[in-house]
Structures are given as C-alpha cells and as structure tokens.
Design an enzyme around this catalytic site. Structure first.
Site, PDB file in Angstrom:
ATOM      1  N   THR A  29      33.142  45.214  43.743  1.00 30.29           N
ATOM      2  CA  THR A  29      33.071  46.678  44.017  1.00 30.29           C
ATOM      3  C   THR A  29      31.987  46.618  45.219  1.00 30.29           C
ATOM      4  O   THR A  29      32.255  47.570  46.251  1.00 30.29           O
ATOM      5  CB  THR A  29      32.722  47.387  42.951  1.00 30.29           C
ATOM      6  N   HIS A 122      46.197  37.015  38.478  1.00 31.12           N
ATOM      7  CA  HIS A 122      47.095  38.020  39.101  1.00 31.12           C
ATOM      8  C   HIS A 122      47.295  37.640  40.197  1.00 31.12           C
ATOM      9  O   HIS A 122      47.900  38.612  41.154  1.00 31.12           O
ATOM     10  CB  HIS A 122      46.183  39.412  38.818  1.00 31.12           C
ATOM     11  N   SER A 197      35.886  44.403  32.207  1.00 31.64           N
ATOM     12  CA  SER A 197      35.824  44.912  30.612  1.00 31.64           C
ATOM     13  C   SER A 197      36.521  44.176  29.735  1.00 31.64           C
ATOM     14  O   SER A 197      36.526  44.452  28.623  1.00 31.64           O
ATOM     15  CB  SER A 197      36.134  46.318  30.898  1.00 31.64           C
TER      16      SER A 197
END
Ligand SMILES: [Zn+2]
Length: 259
Positions: A29, A122, A197
């Site tokens: 982020t 991913h 998370s």
C-alpha cells in the site's frame, strides 16, 4: 521491548534460511498500489470476469483489457518501499529463505529478490502469456496494441488468446506454487506475515503449517487476523515503518558484532 527489537530477535534466532515471509496487499500500500479488495478498489466497482468467460467470449476479453489499462497504471511504475527493501536485505543476508506472496505487483523482485525466491500464488501482472503457445510478452507492449485499437489482441505467433499471467476468478490456484509454499511453511523456524489478513485460501492456512511443525509466527498487519492468538508477535504498525526499523536494528547488530 519495541516490536522492531522483538522482530529482529525472532529473525536472528530463526537462524540462516530459517524464515519464510508471507506477504499480502498491505506490504504494497505504501508503494501506492491500492488493495483491489478494499472498498473503492477495482473489485468492488466491477463484477469480476470469470476465467471460463474470458476463454469463451471475446467481449469479456475486450472488457478485461479495457479495465487493465486503468488498473495496471499504478502498478506499472510502482517502486518497492522500505518493507520490500528490508525483506530483500534479509534474503541477501541469508536470514530469509523465500517469500510467498498473494500480490501480483512484482515489487519483491523490483526490490532485488531473484524470481526463484518469490512464490507468486496469484501470478504476476507485468506479463502476458499466450494460452496457445505459451509465448510471453511484456504487458505494456500488449496494452499499447489495445490502445492502438486492437481491442482483443491475439498472439502474433499463433493467433491464440493472450492473458495476463495472473490467476483469475474461477481459475485454479497454481498447484506447484501452493505445494512449494506449504513445504516452505512446514519447514520454517519462523513465518513472518506482512500485510495479509489471511482470509482467502491458501493464505488462511499456510502460517498454521509453521506453528504445527513447531516454528514461530510473527504477524505485521494493520487489522486483526484469525491467527493472532498463535503468534509470538502481533504488530499493527505500517509494514514499511516496522520492517524499516527492524532492518536498521539488524544492520547495527551486524556492524557492531554485538548488542
Ligand atoms: Zn501463441
């Protein structure tokens, strides 16, 4: 004791190659990459394009490339932050064996990690692959074709369907990567989770492999996780701040030769 001190001690006591790092959106982020799953993120504004629909429907592919022009803009030029750089430094120093990531931004490699030390669950957003002949292309080169009017650009070699090398909704997780990640977690003395998370599979279960095998768990994440109760360290600081401080402490230890 500060969280940075605790983390530094955990890394050192895990020994050479003893640490596996697991990262999610929170490590990136501060590099300006939005969490796609967060409110306002691209996945909350658009219905996901399922893998099977991408394969069978040219209009879905056009839509996917159109979205990609927008969503990839911040990622194309993003730079690693202090957290990525700290992890790369610990890899170079022999403390970290491997990084397992949910991210597709390639920032661990941009921080200096070799591809062989990064397991991308991913996939990677910087490349495009032909689903027919497996030829690989730079994403920016393919996007330039889209912008020039090829709405669903085919493979220039075989005419096959091109797709970014990311794992789509409805597409199976890459088996080899998941198995390698499980092996790494089961044999690590320390699992350091940064910015995840751990809600989606296999992130939700990987760190438990380390604890079950007798290793320790450290979690650096801004919000609560379901594995906090298993962790030796739970830190809520921004990843770039805490990992940056920890790297500074470890540098000092190395140059002093003592604490
Ligand atoms: Zn091809």
């Amino acid at each position: 004791m500060s969280n940075a001190r605790v983390l530094a001690d955990l890394l050192v006591s895990a020994g050479p190659g003893g640490t596996v790092v697991f990262t999610g959106a929170g490590v990136s982020t501060e590099s300006g990459i939005p969490d796609f799953r967060s409110p306002g993120g691209i996945w909350s504004r658009y219905a996901p394009i399922m893998y099977q629909d991408y394969l069978r429907d040219p209009l879905m592919r056009q839509e996917s490339w159109r979205r990609g022009l927008e969503s990839y803009a911040s990622m194309a030029t993003a730079l690693p932050n202090a957290a990525h750089l700290a992890i790369a430094e610990w890899f170079a120093a022999g403390l970290v064996r491997s990084v397992v990531t949910q991210n597709i931004d390639g920032l661990h490699q941009r921080a200096g990690l070799p591809d062989s030390a990064v397991i991308e669950l991913h996939g990677n957003a910087h490349f495009v692959e032909c689903l027919g002949c497996a030829r690989r292309f730079d994403r920016l080169a393919v996007q330039a074709r889209v912008e020039a009017g090829e709405l669903d650009p085919p493979c220039p070699s075989c005419g096959g369907i091109l797709k970014t090398t990311t794992v789509s909704f409805g597409q199976p997780m890459p088996v080899a990567e998941v198995e390698a990640a499980q092996r790494l977690h089961s044999s690590a003395a320390l699992c350091l989770v940064v910015g995840s998370s751990m809600v989606v599979y296999p992130a939700a279960t990987l760190p438990e492999h380390t604890v079950e095998a007798g290793g320790r768990l450290a979690i650096v994440n801004q919000t609560e996780t379901h594995l906090d109760h298993l962790a030796t360290l739970v830190a809520r600081e921004p990843a770039a701040v805490l990992l940056g401080e920890t790297a500074t402490l470890l540098d000092r230890v190395q140059s002093d030769g003592s604490r």
